[in-house]
Structure formats: C-alpha cells, structure tokens
Design an enzyme around this catalytic site. Structure first.
Site, PDB file in Angstrom:
ATOM      1  N   CYS A  96      75.515  -3.625 -28.163  1.00 54.79           N
ATOM      2  CA  CYS A  96      75.397  -4.239 -27.495  1.00 54.79           C
ATOM      3  C   CYS A  96      76.898  -3.494 -26.679  1.00 54.79           C
ATOM      4  O   CYS A  96      77.744  -3.965 -27.564  1.00 54.79           O
ATOM      5  CB  CYS A  96      74.766  -5.794 -27.078  1.00 54.79           C
ATOM      6  N   CYS A 150      78.778  -7.090 -26.310  1.00 48.15           N
ATOM      7  CA  CYS A 150      79.537  -8.038 -27.645  1.00 48.15           C
ATOM      8  C   CYS A 150      79.220  -7.787 -28.723  1.00 48.15           C
ATOM      9  O   CYS A 150      80.128  -7.783 -30.112  1.00 48.15           O
ATOM     10  CB  CYS A 150      78.211  -8.570 -27.551  1.00 48.15           C
ATOM     11  N   CYS A 165      60.078   9.460 -21.586  1.00 46.71           N
ATOM     12  CA  CYS A 165      60.327   8.550 -20.728  1.00 46.71           C
ATOM     13  C   CYS A 165      61.261   8.445 -19.786  1.00 46.71           C
ATOM     14  O   CYS A 165      60.924   7.960 -18.423  1.00 46.71           O
ATOM     15  CB  CYS A 165      59.393   7.133 -20.766  1.00 46.71           C
ATOM     16  N   CYS A 193      69.557  -8.417 -25.612  1.00 47.05           N
ATOM     17  CA  CYS A 193      71.103  -8.867 -27.092  1.00 47.05           C
ATOM     18  C   CYS A 193      70.551 -10.354 -27.205  1.00 47.05           C
ATOM     19  O   CYS A 193      71.144 -11.211 -26.721  1.00 47.05           O
ATOM     20  CB  CYS A 193      71.919  -8.599 -26.311  1.00 47.05           C
ATOM     21  N   CYS A 252      74.092 -12.478 -27.161  1.00 49.09           N
ATOM     22  CA  CYS A 252      74.687 -12.340 -25.329  1.00 49.09           C
ATOM     23  C   CYS A 252      73.986 -12.208 -24.345  1.00 49.09           C
ATOM     24  O   CYS A 252      73.517 -13.110 -23.544  1.00 49.09           O
ATOM     25  CB  CYS A 252      76.410 -12.172 -25.812  1.00 49.09           C
ATOM     26  N   HIS A 296      70.805  -7.823 -20.557  1.00 44.94           N
ATOM     27  CA  HIS A 296      69.674  -7.636 -20.562  1.00 44.94           C
ATOM     28  C   HIS A 296      69.978  -5.523 -21.782  1.00 44.94           C
ATOM     29  O   HIS A 296      70.884  -5.466 -21.204  1.00 44.94           O
ATOM     30  CB  HIS A 296      69.046  -6.860 -18.829  1.00 44.94           C
ATOM     31  N   HIS A 348      63.273  -3.024 -22.056  1.00 42.73           N
ATOM     32  CA  HIS A 348      62.102  -3.690 -21.870  1.00 42.73           C
ATOM     33  C   HIS A 348      61.078  -2.296 -23.358  1.00 42.73           C
ATOM     34  O   HIS A 348      61.387  -1.813 -23.343  1.00 42.73           O
ATOM     35  CB  HIS A 348      60.915  -2.970 -21.421  1.00 42.73           C
ATOM     36  N   ASP A 383      53.088   1.249 -27.677  1.00 41.79           N
ATOM     37  CA  ASP A 383      52.532   2.689 -27.412  1.00 41.79           C
ATOM     38  C   ASP A 383      53.686   3.897 -27.676  1.00 41.79           C
ATOM     39  O   ASP A 383      53.593   4.937 -27.589  1.00 41.79           O
ATOM     40  CB  ASP A 383      52.836   3.307 -26.318  1.00 41.79           C
ATOM     41  N   CYS A 398      62.869   0.561 -24.842  1.00 38.29           N
ATOM     42  CA  CYS A 398      62.827   1.960 -23.679  1.00 38.29           C
ATOM     43  C   CYS A 398      64.068   1.177 -23.249  1.00 38.29           C
ATOM     44  O   CYS A 398      64.100   0.333 -22.317  1.00 38.29           O
ATOM     45  CB  CYS A 398      61.722   1.945 -22.765  1.00 38.29           C
TER      46      CYS A 398
END
Length: 137
Positions: free
Chosen positions: A54, A57, A72, A103, A106, A109, A112, A116, A126
């Site tokens: 991350c 953190c 993707c 995470c 902390c 974001h 997602h 699949d 992803c």
C-alpha cells in the site's frame, strides 16, 4: 499493524504522500477513490519479482507471483498476499454495483475485485498503480 500514526486529514494525507514520493495521482486515488486511466499506470506492464505494498501505509497487499495480464489496462492479481490484507466494500458509484478493494490497514482505495480471474481463485483484483508501491525481492 503499523505502529506509525497515520494521517487523519486531507492536508496530512497529501503531505504524507508527497514525503513518500508517491506519484501525484496517489492522493486522489487512495483517499478519494479516483481511478487512473487504463494503460497509464506504472505497474500495468511491470513484471519484476517482489511484492506490492500500500502506498499509504506500506502494508503488504500482493505478491508478484499472483500478478497476471488481464488485458484490462490495470495491474491485476488473482490473490491478496494475506487473507486479511484487503477489505471489500460495495461500490454503487457510476450507475453500477461493484466490489471496491481497500487496504484493510489504512482504508486506502486500491481498485475493485471481479469474479472473472484465473484459477485458483477466479478473482481479478484490478488495482490502480497509484495506490501501490513495489518492493523488489
């Protein structure tokens, strides 16, 4: 869990990420759930051996052995480094229902997760490159 006191306010998070030499988009992605453009992240075509942490953190999130090319436009992994490294939340933004990955340490974001991906998990985490920091093994 980290013993370091993490920032609380937006101003503190901005200063924290700048001090860590995070890329400019890191604050918007990790604290405001923005998404980087597909095929623009530094880790999308990155294949060195190591771990992805991350950016906020330093919690270990993914091992390079679980990274795969999903086509993707974002770095994709089929498994988190530890079962409790990633927390999930329902995301109803942009007129759709998705599962947001954050995470667990902390709340940053990350991206997602979709169902699949390849075996053995069938998952595709992803992720935004701006939310990650790579540590070579």
């Amino acid at each position: 869990m980290s013993q370091t006191k993490l920032p609380q306010t937006d101003a503190e998070w901005r200063a924290w990420l700048i001090a860590k030499n995070a890329e400019p988009l890191a604050f918007e992605v990790t604290r405001r759930a923005a998404t980087e453009r597909p095929y623009s992240g530094k880790y999308e075509t990155h294949w060195e051996h190591g771990q992805y942490n991350c950016v906020c953190c330093d919690a270990k999130l993914f091992d390079s052995a679980t990274k795969f090319d999903a086509g993707c436009g974002w770095p994709s992994f089929y498994q988190a480094a530890e079962p409790d490294a990633i927390a999930q939340k329902v995301d109803r933004s942009h007129g759709m229902v998705r599962v947001e990955s954050v995470c667990a340490q902390c709340g940053a974001h990350l991206g997602h997760v979709f169902e699949d991906g390849p075996a053995p998990t069938g998952l595709r985490y992803c992720m935004n490159s701006a939310s990650l920091n790579f540590q070579k093994s």
